[in-house]
Write a protein that holds these residues in place. Structure first.
Motif, mmCIF file in Angstrom:
data_model
loop_
_atom_site.group_PDB
_atom_site.id
_atom_site.type_symbol
_atom_site.label_atom_id
_atom_site.label_comp_id
_atom_site.label_asym_id
_atom_site.label_seq_id
_atom_site.Cartn_x
_atom_site.Cartn_y
_atom_site.Cartn_z
ATOM 1 N N ALA A 50 10.879 4.893 -0.604
ATOM 2 C CA ALA A 50 9.766 5.738 -0.157
ATOM 3 C C ALA A 50 10.277 6.822 0.784
ATOM 4 N N THR A 51 9.575 7.933 0.827
ATOM 5 C CA THR A 51 9.946 9.021 1.729
ATOM 6 C C THR A 51 9.271 8.817 3.090
ATOM 7 N N PRO A 52 9.793 9.456 4.148
ATOM 8 C CA PRO A 52 9.125 9.365 5.452
ATOM 9 C C PRO A 52 7.662 9.796 5.393
ATOM 10 N N ALA A 53 7.355 10.830 4.619
ATOM 11 C CA ALA A 53 5.967 11.295 4.514
ATOM 12 C C ALA A 53 5.092 10.236 3.854
ATOM 13 N N LEU A 62 0.825 -1.208 0.000
ATOM 14 C CA LEU A 62 0.000 0.000 0.000
ATOM 15 C C LEU A 62 0.860 1.259 0.000
ATOM 16 N N ILE A 63 1.925 1.256 0.808
ATOM 17 C CA ILE A 63 2.813 2.424 0.839
ATOM 18 C C ILE A 63 3.411 2.681 -0.540
ATOM 19 N N LEU A 64 4.026 1.638 -1.131
ATOM 20 C CA LEU A 64 4.756 1.823 -2.383
ATOM 21 C C LEU A 64 3.831 2.050 -3.565
ATOM 22 N N HIS A 65 2.648 1.454 -3.524
ATOM 23 C CA HIS A 65 1.712 1.610 -4.639
ATOM 24 C C HIS A 65 1.342 3.077 -4.839
ATOM 25 N N ASN A 66 1.364 3.833 -3.763
ATOM 26 C CA ASN A 66 0.978 5.245 -3.832
ATOM 27 C C ASN A 66 2.170 6.182 -3.974
ATOM 28 N N THR A 67 3.346 5.633 -4.306
ATOM 29 C CA THR A 67 4.508 6.464 -4.611
ATOM 30 C C THR A 67 4.678 6.548 -6.124
ATOM 31 N N ALA A 68 5.583 7.413 -6.559
ATOM 32 C CA ALA A 68 5.827 7.566 -7.996
ATOM 33 C C ALA A 68 6.371 6.278 -8.605
ATOM 34 N N ALA A 69 7.142 5.504 -7.826
ATOM 35 C CA ALA A 69 7.721 4.263 -8.340
ATOM 36 C C ALA A 69 6.666 3.177 -8.497
ATOM 37 N N GLY A 70 5.623 3.193 -7.650
ATOM 38 C CA GLY A 70 4.594 2.163 -7.686
ATOM 39 C C GLY A 70 5.155 0.801 -7.325
ATOM 40 N N CYS A 71 4.330 -0.230 -7.440
ATOM 41 C CA CYS A 71 4.795 -1.604 -7.226
ATOM 42 C C CYS A 71 3.718 -2.568 -7.698
ATOM 43 N N ASN A 72 4.124 -3.790 -7.967
ATOM 44 C CA ASN A 72 3.192 -4.894 -8.183
ATOM 45 C C ASN A 72 3.271 -5.772 -6.937
ATOM 46 N N ALA A 73 2.173 -5.867 -6.194
ATOM 47 C CA ALA A 73 2.181 -6.579 -4.921
ATOM 48 C C ALA A 73 1.282 -7.807 -4.996
#
Length: 463
Positions: free
Chosen positions: A297-300, A128-139
């Motif tokens: 990911a950033t702290p924010a 969930l964290i990474l999916h909402n970053t610019a890099a995204g992810c497949n989880a």
């Protein structure tokens, strides 16, 4: 021409995310399972062709060409089923689910979460964290993420993948992690490993698979002695250990919410909220934060993702949670190891101090019951009342002398009883409950809609 892939054991939660992944890639997806379920209904609606009779004649024509079809199976399906025999005897390319996941991890920067418990929650948080970053992810998750209603998160083109590293049948040895997390190494699956030392050896081998230059994130206090390649950095985490590289400070409940400050090698992230406010999730949140920060990911972004996390289904999931402290409370948890059961019961005690807790625990597997009966009994004794149906066998055949009473006879709770699964609803109809929790990795969750309806109706008539 479209590629074809066939899943034997298509209704398993771990297979479903792969089915969805290949549907999204435009492949033809079909499969077989013994029984329909809500999950197979969803997969069929999304385009998978699934049937439920062990009859090779039902395999659609598009999946009958060995040159065009890959067959993926789970160890939970017996090798002598007619479907498996057909594919094996006709020269199809066949691989375990873990082998397919291994291919995916080799083509991405994979974050692999291993451990006897905590895998689903931690990997869901990371996803969930990474999916909402610019890099995204497949989880590829082992539970349905309540934020999305799916066990798959897709970011086409992302370099990152998140997978659960399942130790059963040494499945996690197929993976190639870039970042690995080990949450726990409480002995389990001794039908596979024989004893704790071989179980720990399997985890050590898993850590040796981390790519050079990668990262191992390890819970403090484990017996595990990792075997990492040169250049792999080792970081530690814990909810409470101040010596860990990542740890929580100032854990506090405020108006039914749970907050903590996260100490990291890069500084402190203040006022992090655990979206699912149970203390066991502080540990999980710290692990997820460490992995997400290591992935960029950033702290924010970490703080936002953890606060938004709604949990995975069957992971401390509330079905009834009356306002103003009313009754009854109904919640469900997948806890299926003694330490998980102990942690779940402890979390309820902290949320609802002084109230009566009744637990329905359905043992999962004869071997697990045989090997850990005393530990399960000790963990369950933290409840005021324990109700146990028969063992859910899953892939196993009965073992002489092993039944639910092996645990129940050792439980020290003031009230305890055996109740066959078929009689549970009738028992609930004739009882009043303050807090009722269902526990276990079996199929007890299929009764929850009816249990919820019974409790809600009774509560309405008593008002």
């Amino acid at each position: 021409m479209k590629k074809s892939i066939f899943f034997v054991g298509a209704g398993g939660i771990g297979m479903a995310n792969l089915e969805r992944y290949y549907l999204a890639k435009g492949w033809r997806v079909a499969g077989y399972d013994r029984t329909p379920s809500q999950l197979t209904d969803s997969l069929q609606a999304e385009g998978a062709e699934i049937f439920f009779d062990d009859d090779p004649a039902l395999i659609p024509p598009q999946w009958r060409d060995p040159g065009e079809t890959t067959v993926v199976f789970t160890p939970a399906v017996p090798a002598d089923t007619r479907i498996m025999t057909y594919f094996r005897e006709n020269g199809f390319r066949m691989m375990k689910r873990a082998g397919l996941l291994g291919q995916i991890t080799r083509g991405t920067e994979a974050i692999c979460v291993a451990g006897s418990h905590g895998k689903t929650t931690v990997s869901s948080m990371i996803g969930l964290i990474l999916h909402n970053t610019a890099a995204g992810c497949n989880a590829f998750l082992g539970g349905i993420l309540r934020n999305t209603g799916s066990n798959l998160l897709l970011s086409p083109g992302s370099r990152l993948s998140v997978v659960e590293a399942d130790e059963y049948d040494r499945s996690f040895h197929h993976l190639t992690p870039f970042i690995a997390v080990v949450t726990s190494t409480d002995p389990d699956h001794l039908d596979i490993y024989g004893d704790e030392s071989h179980y720990l050896e399997a985890f050590a081998h898993f850590t040796s698979l981390i790519r050079p230059g990668g990262t191992l994130i390890l819970h403090t206090g484990l017996k595990l002695e990792p075997q990492v390649a040169e250049g792999v950095r080792i970081l530690t985490y814990s909810a409470h250990d101040p010596e860990a590289d990542f740890h929580a400070r100032n854990i506090r409940y405020e108006s039914g919410r749970l907050y903590f400050d996260l100490s990291t090698p890069g500084g402190i992230i203040e006022n992090v909220e655990s979206g699912v406010p149970v203390e066991i999730n502080v540990d999980n949140s710290v692990a997820a934060a460490a992995a997400a920060l290591a992935a960029g990911a950033t702290p924010a972004e970490v703080k936002e993702g953890l606060g938004a996390f709604m949990g995975a289904r069957r992971r401390f999931e509330f079905w009834l949670r009356p306002e103003s402290g009313g009754t009854p409370v109904l919640l469900d948890d997948y806890a299926h190891s003694p330490n998980e059961v102990r942690a779940s019961i402890g979390s309820v005690r902290k949320l609802y101090p002084g109230r009566k807790l009744s637990v329905i625990f359905q043992p999962h597997l004869y071997t697990r019951t045989r090997d850990f009966a005393a530990d399960f009994a000790d963990a369950l004794s933290g409840a005021d009342e324990v109700i146990m149906p028969e063992i859910y066998p899953a892939r196993e055949k009965p073992i002489a002398g092993v039944d639910s009473n092996l645990i129940l006879d050792q439980v020290k709770s003031p009230e305890k009883r055996y109740c066959p699964r078929k009689d549970l609803l009738e028992l609930i109809k004739n009882r009043n409950f303050d807090i009722l929790m269902t526990l276990g990795a079996a199929d007890i969750d299929r009764l929850l809609p009816e249990i919820s309806s019974i409790l809600t109706s009774r509560s309405a008539t008593q008002q």
